[in-house]
Design a protein around this motif. Structure first.
Motif, PDB file in Angstrom:
ATOM      1  N   HIS A 126       0.915  -1.192  -0.102  1.00  8.35           N
ATOM      2  CA  HIS A 126      -0.133  -0.131  -0.086  1.00  8.35           C
ATOM      3  C   HIS A 126       1.039   1.081   0.003  1.00  8.35           C
ATOM      4  CE1 HIS A 126       0.686   0.416   4.333  1.00  8.35           C
ATOM      5  NE2 HIS A 126       0.505  -0.854   4.653  1.00  8.35           N
TER       6      HIS A 126
ATOM      7  N   TYR B 184       1.756   4.087   1.976  1.00  8.34           N
ATOM      8  CA  TYR B 184       2.588   4.190   2.993  1.00  8.34           C
ATOM      9  C   TYR B 184       3.802   3.289   3.080  1.00  8.34           C
ATOM     10  CZ  TYR B 184       4.234   5.624   7.725  1.00  8.34           C
ATOM     11  OH  TYR B 184       4.989   6.090   8.659  1.00  8.34           O
TER      12      TYR B 184
ATOM     13  N   MET C  10       6.082   4.400   0.786  1.00  6.11           N
ATOM     14  CA  MET C  10       6.984   5.494   1.065  1.00  6.11           C
ATOM     15  C   MET C  10       8.041   5.049   2.113  1.00  6.11           C
ATOM     16  SD  MET C  10       3.368   8.055   2.053  1.00  6.11           S
ATOM     17  CE  MET C  10       4.447   9.181   2.924  1.00  6.11           C
TER      18      MET C  10
ATOM     19  N   ARG D  13      12.607  11.092   0.049  1.00  5.28           N
ATOM     20  CA  ARG D  13      11.433  10.974   0.890  1.00  5.28           C
ATOM     21  C   ARG D  13      10.228  11.506   0.127  1.00  5.28           C
ATOM     22  NH1 ARG D  13      12.651  13.263   6.533  1.00  5.28           N
ATOM     23  NH2 ARG D  13      10.802  12.273   7.134  1.00  5.28           N
ATOM     24  N   ILE D  14       9.256  10.695   0.125  1.00  6.77           N
ATOM     25  CA  ILE D  14       7.858  10.977  -0.750  1.00  6.77           C
ATOM     26  C   ILE D  14       6.758  11.410  -0.020  1.00  6.77           C
ATOM     27  CG2 ILE D  14       6.289  10.189  -2.246  1.00  6.77           C
ATOM     28  CD1 ILE D  14       8.337   7.972  -3.094  1.00  6.77           C
ATOM     29  N   ALA D  15       6.334  12.672  -0.022  1.00  3.60           N
ATOM     30  CA  ALA D  15       5.346  12.960   0.830  1.00  3.60           C
ATOM     31  C   ALA D  15       3.930  12.508   0.539  1.00  3.60           C
ATOM     32  CB  ALA D  15       5.117  14.599   0.613  1.00  3.60           C
ATOM     33  N   ALA D  16       2.776  12.482   1.312  1.00  7.13           N
ATOM     34  CA  ALA D  16       1.716  11.642   1.221  1.00  7.13           C
ATOM     35  C   ALA D  16       1.061  12.168  -0.102  1.00  7.13           C
ATOM     36  CB  ALA D  16       0.764  11.910   2.299  1.00  7.13           C
ATOM     37  N   GLY D  17       0.635  13.611  -0.167  1.00  6.30           N
ATOM     38  CA  GLY D  17       0.077  14.078  -1.553  1.00  6.30           C
ATOM     39  C   GLY D  17       0.860  13.604  -2.895  1.00  6.30           C
ATOM     40  N   THR D  18       1.993  13.518  -2.756  1.00  7.13           N
ATOM     41  CA  THR D  18       2.849  13.059  -3.987  1.00  7.13           C
ATOM     42  C   THR D  18       2.621  11.523  -4.236  1.00  7.13           C
ATOM     43  OG1 THR D  18       4.286  15.129  -3.590  1.00  7.13           O
ATOM     44  CG2 THR D  18       5.270  13.101  -4.828  1.00  7.13           C
ATOM     45  N   MET D  19       2.485  10.770  -3.220  1.00 11.32           N
ATOM     46  CA  MET D  19       2.397   9.379  -3.162  1.00 11.32           C
ATOM     47  C   MET D  19       1.280   9.120  -3.592  1.00 11.32           C
ATOM     48  SD  MET D  19       4.130   6.636  -2.650  1.00 11.32           S
ATOM     49  CE  MET D  19       3.365   5.515  -3.537  1.00 11.32           C
ATOM     50  N   TYR D  20       0.078   9.652  -3.310  1.00 13.31           N
ATOM     51  CA  TYR D  20      -1.203   9.387  -3.742  1.00 13.31           C
ATOM     52  C   TYR D  20      -1.372   9.668  -5.466  1.00 13.31           C
ATOM     53  CZ  TYR D  20      -6.162   8.479  -3.653  1.00 13.31           C
ATOM     54  OH  TYR D  20      -7.620   8.129  -4.013  1.00 13.31           O
TER      55      TYR D  20
ATOM     56  N   ARG E 217      -8.935  -0.555   4.607  1.00 16.32           N
ATOM     57  CA  ARG E 217      -8.931   0.897   4.554  1.00 16.32           C
ATOM     58  C   ARG E 217      -7.680   1.350   3.900  1.00 16.32           C
ATOM     59  NH1 ARG E 217      -9.574   3.430   9.596  1.00 16.32           N
ATOM     60  NH2 ARG E 217      -7.201   3.741   9.616  1.00 16.32           N
ATOM     61  N   ARG E 218      -6.705   0.168   3.318  1.00 16.24           N
ATOM     62  CA  ARG E 218      -5.602   0.584   2.434  1.00 16.24           C
ATOM     63  C   ARG E 218      -5.605  -0.375   1.321  1.00 16.24           C
ATOM     64  NH1 ARG E 218      -4.337   0.306   7.568  1.00 16.24           N
ATOM     65  NH2 ARG E 218      -3.284   1.921   8.713  1.00 16.24           N
ATOM     66  N   ARG E 219      -5.341   0.624   0.046  1.00 16.02           N
ATOM     67  CA  ARG E 219      -5.354  -0.115  -1.224  1.00 16.02           C
ATOM     68  C   ARG E 219      -4.153  -0.574  -1.445  1.00 16.02           C
ATOM     69  NH1 ARG E 219     -10.095   1.069  -5.244  1.00 16.02           N
ATOM     70  NH2 ARG E 219     -11.738   1.436  -3.690  1.00 16.02           N
TER      71      ARG E 219
ATOM     72  N   TYR F 234      -1.248  -2.608  -4.312  1.00 18.78           N
ATOM     73  CA  TYR F 234      -1.080  -2.738  -5.612  1.00 18.78           C
ATOM     74  C   TYR F 234       0.235  -3.357  -5.814  1.00 18.78           C
ATOM     75  CZ  TYR F 234      -3.970   1.497  -5.889  1.00 18.78           C
ATOM     76  OH  TYR F 234      -5.558   2.275  -5.500  1.00 18.78           O
TER      77      TYR F 234
END
Lengths: 124, 199
Positions: free
Chosen positions: A47, A49, A52, A64-71, A92-94, A96
């Motif tokens: 998933h 996180y 990340m 380091r990847i930020a949450a918004g960029t990861m999504y 709760r977490r997709r 891939y």
């Protein structure tokens, strides 16, 4: 004469299709460093996180990847069919995994990087 | 405290919310109708971060929220189809960080806002064209049957006529306003996108 004409058209269409495929893959390459790390991380089902954390670990804390960029990255990779969703118990977490196309793109990029490194070894 | 504010420039808005918190106003929520609710707090530095996104499925939204939650961000305000999402760093986490680590992903939120505003604007315009309003305001009052009445009765009839006129005009005025509203947002987002590309 008619038949010959049709054959030419068919050949053109095949060429065109190949051209489009080649163009699509070339559009994806070169990968950004971040995308490369993300795709490597998706070789195992993960998933967002987890990726990340994995990227931070693989790059020794440099990337380091930020949450918004990861999504956004997941959204893009999905659209490009480089990753696909797999079923998981965590609702709760997709989760891939890299697709076959994703693996091919990663292999092509890896070849490109190897070539760069060999040139660098030779000249730098 | 309630405050009406149309958000377009999200970086500027993050700064605004920071200044509000320094003056003792903490963000409670922001509605789809562009209204902020603030509560009184002890003034302090709060690094608000704003994202723009809509979600097709409930699970997509949940996945989004959980990813931010896992990464140390607290979701302050936002709805599945609300567009704007407000985040604050959790205690001792992400204090000087952003929710974006690349320029392109930070700019992508403006692209989403742009395409949504364009779609909504076109929708409003289509509704307006379908309604095909005829702005024949004066003729309503020139109807001879109206002027047969006198005094208080005439006054009553004018009030009734005005009421029906307003009822008839309300939908086209709404869609006309909507078209201009989204056209305004689209043009403002375009300016920001151009500015970001130059940097």
């Amino acid at each position: 004469m008619e038949i010959y004409h049709t054959n030419v058209q068919l050949n053109d269409i095949v060429k065109l299709r190949k051209g489009i495929n080649l163009m699509n893959i070339n559009k994806l390459l070169p990968l950004t460093e971040t995308t490369f790390y993300i795709m490597i991380s998706f070789l195992t089902p993960s998933h967002g996180y987890a990726v990340m954390q994995k990227v931070e670990e693989l790059s020794k804390g440099r990337v380091r990847i930020a949450a918004g960029t990861m999504y956004g990255a997941i959204e893009n990779l999905r659209k490009q069919k480089l990753i696909q969703e797999v079923s998981s118990e965590d609702k709760r977490r997709r989760v891939y995994i890299l697709t076959q196309l994703g693996k091919e793109v990663l292999a092509l990029e890896s070849e490109r990087l190897k070539q760069l490194v060999s040139i660098a070894d030779e000249f730098v | 405290m309630k405050k009406f504010r149309v958000i377009v420039d999200m970086t500027q808005e993050e700064q605004y919310l920071k200044e509000m918190a320094e003056q003792g106003w903490g963000l409670v929520n922001y509605t789809v109708s562009n209204v902020y609710t603030f509560e009184t707090i002890t003034p302090k530095v709060k690094q608000y971060k704003i994202d723009y996104r809509m979600f097709k499925k409930r699970n997509d939204y949940l996945d989004y929220l959980v990813l931010f939650e896992d990464s140390g961000w607290k979701h302050i305000s936002g709805k599945k189809n609300g567009g704007f999402h407000f985040f604050l760093p959790k205690e001792n986490q992400n204090q000087d960080l952003d929710i974006f680590s690349s320029v392109s992903s930070s700019n992508a939120r403006y692209k989403r806002l742009y395409s949504h505003a364009t779609a909504f604007g076109i929708l409003m315009l289509i509704y307006l064209i379908i309604l095909n309003p005829t702005f024949e305001l004066p003729t309503w009052y020139l109807d001879p049957s109206l002027w047969k009445y006198e005094g208080i009765q005439l006054f009553g009839m004018i009030v009734v006529q005005t009421f029906f006129l307003m009822l008839k005009m309300l939908p086209p005025v709404f869609f006309l306003g909507g078209t201009f509203y989204y056209a305004f947002i689209v043009s403002k987002v375009k300016t920001i996108m151009k500015k970001n590309q130059m940097n």
